[in-house]
Design an enzyme around this catalytic site. Sequence first.
Site, PDB file in Angstrom:
ATOM      1  CB  SER A   1      31.637  24.156   4.983  1.00 22.31           C
ATOM      2  OG  SER A   1      31.033  23.982   5.161  1.00 22.31           O
TER       3      SER A   1
ATOM      4  N   PRO B   1      24.983   7.774   6.593  1.00 24.05           N
ATOM      5  CG  PRO B   1      23.159   9.563   6.790  1.00 24.05           C
ATOM      6  CD  PRO B   1      23.245   7.782   7.058  1.00 24.05           C
TER       7      PRO B   1
ATOM      8  CG  ASP C   1      28.154   6.476  11.894  1.00 22.62           C
ATOM      9  OD1 ASP C   1      28.895   7.686  12.210  1.00 22.62           O
ATOM     10  OD2 ASP C   1      27.180   6.560  13.270  1.00 22.62           O
TER      11      ASP C   1
ATOM     12  CG  ASN D   1      35.650  21.539   6.862  1.00 24.35           C
ATOM     13  OD1 ASN D   1      34.563  22.117   6.045  1.00 24.35           O
ATOM     14  ND2 ASN D   1      35.171  22.079   8.307  1.00 24.35           N
TER      15      ASN D   1
ATOM     16  CG  HIS E   1      46.021  53.649 -32.447  1.00 20.82           C
ATOM     17  ND1 HIS E   1      45.724  54.638 -30.941  1.00 20.82           N
ATOM     18  CD2 HIS E   1      46.948  53.677 -32.993  1.00 20.82           C
ATOM     19  CE1 HIS E   1      47.040  54.510 -30.566  1.00 20.82           C
ATOM     20  NE2 HIS E   1      48.196  53.902 -31.191  1.00 20.82           N
TER      21      HIS E   1
ATOM     22  CB  SER F   1      16.180  44.374 -37.457  1.00 21.35           C
ATOM     23  OG  SER F   1      14.288  44.924 -37.577  1.00 21.35           O
TER      24      SER F   1
ATOM     25  CE  LYS G   1      20.720  46.558 -38.442  1.00 23.14           C
ATOM     26  NZ  LYS G   1      21.380  45.333 -36.352  1.00 23.14           N
ATOM     27  CB  VAL G   2      22.444  39.218 -41.150  1.00 23.82           C
ATOM     28  CG1 VAL G   2      22.446  38.417 -40.543  1.00 23.82           C
ATOM     29  CG2 VAL G   2      21.081  38.641 -42.293  1.00 23.82           C
TER      30      VAL G   2
ATOM     31  CD  GLU H   1      25.691  41.223 -31.706  1.00 20.94           C
ATOM     32  OE1 GLU H   1      25.755  42.396 -32.441  1.00 20.94           O
ATOM     33  OE2 GLU H   1      24.301  40.692 -31.336  1.00 20.94           O
TER      34      GLU H   1
END
Length: 464
Positions: free
Chosen positions: A102, A128, A130, A139, A186, A316, A322-323, A329
Site C-alpha cells: 500500500s 503524524p 492525528d 490507500n 526489409h 574501443s 574507432k568511434v 545505443e
Amino acid sequence: MAKHSGGYRIERDSLGELKVPEDALWGAQTQRAVENFPISGLRMPRGFIRALGLIKATAAEVNAELGLLDEPIAQAIVAAALEVASGKHDAHFPVDVFQTGSGTSTHMNVNEVIAHLASRAARVKVHPNDHVNLGQSSNDTIPTAIHVSAALALREHLQPAFKHLAKTIDKKAKTLRGVVKTGRTHLMDALPLRFDQELSGWAQQVRDALDRVKACAPRLRCLAQGGTAVGTGVNAHPKFGAKFAKLLSKRTDIAFEPSPNYFESLSCQDTALELSGALRTLAVALYKIANDLRLMNSGPLAGFGEISLPALQPGSSIMPGKVNPVIPEAVQMVAAQVIGNDATIAFAAAGGNFQLNTYLPVIAYNLLQSIELLANAGRLLADRAIADFVVEEARVRAALERNPMLITALNPVIGYDKAAAIAKQAYQEGRPILEVAKEHTRLSEDELRALLDPAALTEGGIKS
C-alpha cells in the site's frame, strides 16, 4: 541517506519502543520499515516525495478551512510539508521501494518527518496520524501521489523534451530537403526518397506517441484523495475531496478533480497502466529512430555509411580510431528499460484485490523512472545525434545511381517482367540501370533519364 551521529533516541508506536537515530527526522514506523525492508537500496523517487509534500500541505489547509485542524498546527504542517516538497529533507526518506504494497511505510515516513518539523516550528506536539494524516489513508494518498507526481513529471519534463525532439528533427529535415537517398524495405534497396521525407516520418512518430501520452491526462487528473481506507470516505469530511482537488489545482496549475468513483481509484491502477503503455509506445518510437541512425551511420567502409554522427568519445579500448554511435545505443537501452518497466507495471496493476491494489510503490517507482529516462533520452537524441549529424552525400549519390529498384519507374512503360530482368542484369553486372535499360528498351536516353530521375521519383504519382 542521512548520516547519523551514532546516538539514538527512543520512539514509540502501537507495537512498542525502538531505537531511532537521534538526528533522524522520522519516527518509529519509518524505523521499523528501514529494518524490515533491507532489499534493494532503491528509494522512492524525488518526484513522488514532492507530490506527497504537496498533498500534505494541501490537506492541512483544507482541514483548517473545514474547522478540523487548529490554525497554528495547520500552518506549521503546511510549512513543513512544503519544505519536504522542495527537496530540503530528502535524506530523511530512507524506506526501500520494496515495502508494504500500500506504500504505508513511505506514507508514514512523510507523516513522521512533517510532524517532527512542524512540532519544532509550532512548539506543540504535532501528531503524524492525528494531525498530518487527518482525513487521509495510505490507500487514497498513495494513489493520489502516483497521479500527481506523474502529471507533474509529464508537464515539466517529458512533454517539453519530446516537443524539442520533434522540432529538432523538423529543423534538420529542412536542411536536407534536396538530398535524395536510397530507400530501404526489409533492409534491402527500395525506391528513393529524400532525407527530409524520411525524417518527417520520425517527427510524426514522436508527435503521435506524445499525443497518446497526453490522451491519458483526463484520467490522470482524477484523484483518489477523499476515499480514505476503502472508498467510503470514513474519517474524511464530506467536502474534503472536492476542496482538496480545487486547492491542489491552484497550487500546481493542473486541473485536478475528485475521482468520480473512489472505489475504482483505490482498487485498481488502470490509469497508471494506461500511461505506462503510452510511454512504452514512446520508447518504441525512440528505439526505431535510434536504430535507423545506427544503421545509417554504420561503417565507415563496410556499412551503409550514409551519415556520420558526432564523434563524442573513443569507441574501443583496443581498436584505435574507432568511434561508436553511443547516443543511439544509450537511447535503445532506455527503451529496453521502459519496456521492462511497463511489464512490471502491467503485472503489478493486475494485483488489485477487492478494495486495494497492493503493488503501489513499485508502480510509482517504475512509472516515474520511465518518464525521467524517456525525457532525458529524448533530449540527448535531439541534441547529440540528430542536430549535428552529417550526410555523406557522395556515398549516398553513388549508391543511388546503382540502385536497381529505380527500374520500378519503368513498370508502366515496359511491364514488370521486363523491368525485373533489367534490374537483375544491372545488379549482377554492377552497371547503372539507365545503361542497361538503353540496351533493352526503345526509349531514348532523354526519356530514360526523365523516368529514372531519383529526385522525380520522390514526388510519387504516375509520369505521363
